[in-house]
Write a protein that holds these residues in place. Structure first.
Motif, PDB file in Angstrom:
ATOM      1  N   TYR A  85     -14.535 -10.015  18.750  1.00  8.19           N
ATOM      2  CA  TYR A  85     -15.964 -10.291  18.613  1.00  8.19           C
ATOM      3  C   TYR A  85     -16.435 -11.298  19.667  1.00  8.19           C
ATOM      4  N   ARG A  86     -15.613 -12.304  19.959  1.00  6.12           N
ATOM      5  CA  ARG A  86     -15.966 -13.294  20.992  1.00  6.12           C
ATOM      6  C   ARG A  86     -16.023 -12.650  22.370  1.00  6.12           C
ATOM      7  N   PHE A  87     -15.156 -11.684  22.606  1.00 10.94           N
ATOM      8  CA  PHE A  87     -15.007 -11.054  23.914  1.00 10.94           C
ATOM      9  C   PHE A  87     -16.133 -10.063  24.224  1.00 10.94           C
ATOM     10  N   ALA A  88     -16.629  -9.400  23.202  1.00 11.52           N
ATOM     11  CA  ALA A  88     -17.559  -8.280  23.380  1.00 11.52           C
ATOM     12  C   ALA A  88     -18.825  -8.606  24.168  1.00 11.52           C
ATOM     13  N   PRO A  89     -19.495  -9.753  23.950  1.00 10.27           N
ATOM     14  CA  PRO A  89     -20.755 -10.003  24.660  1.00 10.27           C
ATOM     15  C   PRO A  89     -20.621  -9.981  26.177  1.00 10.27           C
ATOM     16  N   LEU A  90     -19.471 -10.384  26.705  1.00 10.56           N
ATOM     17  CA  LEU A  90     -19.285 -10.379  28.147  1.00 10.56           C
ATOM     18  C   LEU A  90     -19.240  -8.951  28.671  1.00 10.56           C
TER      19      LEU A  90
ATOM     20  N   ALA B 162     -12.510 -14.106  31.066  1.00  7.92           N
ATOM     21  CA  ALA B 162     -12.137 -14.667  29.760  1.00  7.92           C
ATOM     22  C   ALA B 162     -10.705 -14.293  29.410  1.00  7.92           C
ATOM     23  N   PRO B 163      -9.735 -14.696  30.234  1.00 11.90           N
ATOM     24  CA  PRO B 163      -8.358 -14.247  30.022  1.00 11.90           C
ATOM     25  C   PRO B 163      -7.751 -14.707  28.706  1.00 11.90           C
ATOM     26  N   ARG B 164      -8.034 -15.942  28.289  1.00  9.87           N
ATOM     27  CA  ARG B 164      -7.418 -16.440  27.065  1.00  9.87           C
ATOM     28  C   ARG B 164      -7.979 -15.728  25.836  1.00  9.87           C
ATOM     29  N   ILE B 165      -9.273 -15.481  25.833  1.00  7.76           N
ATOM     30  CA  ILE B 165      -9.872 -14.764  24.700  1.00  7.76           C
ATOM     31  C   ILE B 165      -9.295 -13.358  24.622  1.00  7.76           C
ATOM     32  N   ALA B 166      -9.210 -12.688  25.764  1.00  2.00           N
ATOM     33  CA  ALA B 166      -8.643 -11.339  25.783  1.00  2.00           C
ATOM     34  C   ALA B 166      -7.195 -11.348  25.312  1.00  2.00           C
ATOM     35  N   ALA B 167      -6.405 -12.295  25.810  1.00  4.05           N
ATOM     36  CA  ALA B 167      -5.000 -12.378  25.407  1.00  4.05           C
ATOM     37  C   ALA B 167      -4.866 -12.637  23.918  1.00  4.05           C
ATOM     38  N   ASP B 168      -5.816 -13.374  23.352  1.00  4.44           N
ATOM     39  CA  ASP B 168      -5.774 -13.647  21.908  1.00  4.44           C
ATOM     40  C   ASP B 168      -5.921 -12.367  21.089  1.00  4.44           C
TER      41      ASP B 168
ATOM     42  N   GLY C 214      -1.825  -2.018  24.396  1.00  4.70           N
ATOM     43  CA  GLY C 214      -2.524  -3.077  25.104  1.00  4.70           C
ATOM     44  C   GLY C 214      -3.783  -2.570  25.747  1.00  4.70           C
ATOM     45  N   ALA C 215      -4.254  -3.297  26.768  1.00  8.88           N
ATOM     46  CA  ALA C 215      -5.510  -2.942  27.418  1.00  8.88           C
ATOM     47  C   ALA C 215      -5.511  -3.414  28.858  1.00  8.88           C
ATOM     48  N   ILE C 216      -6.104  -2.613  29.718  1.00  9.65           N
ATOM     49  CA  ILE C 216      -6.467  -3.052  31.063  1.00  9.65           C
ATOM     50  C   ILE C 216      -7.935  -3.432  30.969  1.00  9.65           C
ATOM     51  N   ALA C 217      -8.193  -4.733  30.950  1.00 11.48           N
ATOM     52  CA  ALA C 217      -9.499  -5.261  30.534  1.00 11.48           C
ATOM     53  C   ALA C 217     -10.149  -6.021  31.682  1.00 11.48           C
ATOM     54  N   SER C 218     -11.228  -5.461  32.235  1.00 17.22           N
ATOM     55  CA  SER C 218     -11.878  -6.080  33.393  1.00 17.22           C
ATOM     56  C   SER C 218     -12.409  -7.475  33.086  1.00 17.22           C
TER      57      SER C 218
ATOM     58  N   GLY D  34      -9.087   1.006  27.946  1.00 23.44           N
ATOM     59  CA  GLY D  34      -9.783   0.589  29.151  1.00 23.44           C
ATOM     60  C   GLY D  34     -11.234   0.215  28.915  1.00 23.44           C
ATOM     61  N   ARG D  35     -11.639   0.125  27.660  1.00 24.64           N
ATOM     62  CA  ARG D  35     -12.993  -0.328  27.329  1.00 24.64           C
ATOM     63  C   ARG D  35     -12.872  -1.625  26.537  1.00 24.64           C
ATOM     64  N   ASP D  36     -13.404  -2.702  27.096  1.00 27.88           N
ATOM     65  CA  ASP D  36     -13.137  -4.046  26.568  1.00 27.88           C
ATOM     66  C   ASP D  36     -13.637  -4.271  25.147  1.00 27.88           C
ATOM     67  N   THR D  37     -14.622  -3.516  24.716  1.00 29.67           N
ATOM     68  CA  THR D  37     -15.161  -3.684  23.360  1.00 29.67           C
ATOM     69  C   THR D  37     -14.316  -2.984  22.303  1.00 29.67           C
TER      70      THR D  37
END
Length: 296
Positions: free
Chosen positions: A239-244, A215-221, A206-210, A191-194
């Motif tokens: 790494y791409r997802f973390a800054p958000l 950024a659904p496609r990046i998260a799905a990747d 998997g993850a429940i990612a707010s 539950g923590r996106d990073t």
């Protein structure tokens, strides 16, 4: 129980009009957008969806709208969060009537329960329904945690099928995994996106990612590439997802998520007061983050 929570599941934000009413048309638009971008489930009425702000009638209509628009393409997880056991059961019954695929139940807020009280809380709710139950630990918000040993006890209840760990404590998440690794019917969701990639490496499903709202496609990747064996690609997506996710610290949650969607042209509106809109400076910082992620 055969239900397996897996993949990237956005806790769907609740779009609002300028007057603070639910914008169901935009909610339908968002459901299709997220599914088209490759998410593996949808989770209305979680923390990101401002679950605490709506009465039962609105709660039901939000669930019905997401369920209807998803049309079986992905599972729908309903949030049934309440400070009392009977309140959580009431919301779980609404979820059951709507026909969602599973229910996520947060620890009670405000009161500070013992682990035995938490065990009885979740056990009683699980016994009240045939739906699969996902435990939800968000200790940073509730100041209550589900200890790993308690999670392992609860995992023995047949329709408790998993736990979402939003503590941000990787040791806690890995203890959930370690203590339940011999139970094929219980699954851990990050539950923590990073920390999604790290959790997958340990055995999370998997993850429940707010931030997957924005950024659904990046998260799905992160998930898809990991499952495909492309670990380098999965890590790069993380790494791409973390800054958000890091940018979410600029405002009161989930203001950054909603503002990010507005910047992308999805008119989800603002959060309900007292959550304030981002300042002009914060909006510029967020725009820079989204631009760097190629999301604008």
């Amino acid at each position: 129980m055969a239900f397996k929570p897996q993949g990237i599941i956005p806790p769907v934000i609740t779009p609002l009009t300028d007057s603070g009413e639910v914008n169901y048309q935009v909610l339908r638009q968002l459901v299709n957008h997220l599914i088209d971008q490759g998410v593996h489930g949808l989770f209305p009425m979680g923390t990101t969806g401002e679950f605490y702000a709506f009465d039962d009638e609105t709660f039901r209509k939000i669930l019905e709208t997401v369920k209807e628009e998803a049309a079986g393409r992905v599972p729908v997880y309903g949030g049934a969060n309440h400070i009392t056991t009977r309140g959580a059961i009431r919301l779980t019954k609404i979820c059951e009537e709507v026909g969602v695929d599973a229910v996520s139940v947060l620890t009670p807020m405000f009161i500070s329960q013992s682990q035995d009280e938490l065990y009885e809380f979740f056990k009683t709710i699980a016994e009240s329904t045939t739906l699969p139950i996902i435990l939800y630990n968000n200790a940073p918000k509730t100041n209550v945690t589900i200890a790993p040993a308690t999670a392992a006890r609860l995992a023995e209840i047949p329709n408790i099928v998993g736990i979402k760990d939003s503590t941000g404590d990787m040791t806690n998440a890995t203890e959930y995994i370690r203590l339940t690794r011999d139970n094929p019917d219980f699954h851990v969701l990050m539950g923590r996106d990073t920390l999604i990639y790290g959790a997958l490496c340990y055995g999370a499903t998997g993850a429940i990612a707010s931030c997957a709202n924005v950024a659904p496609r990046i998260a799905a990747d992160i998930y898809d590439k990991f499952v495909e064996g492309d670990l380098a690609g999965s890590l790069e997506a993380q790494y791409r997802f973390a800054p958000l996710r890091i940018a979410c610290g600029m405002g009161t949650f989930p203001a950054v998520i909603k503002e990010g969607l507005v910047m992308q042209g999805i008119p989800v509106g603002k959060c309900l007061e007292p959550i304030a809109e981002l300042s002009s400076e914060e909006k510029e910082k967020l725009r820079s983050v989204l631009g760097g992620m190629e999301l604008l």
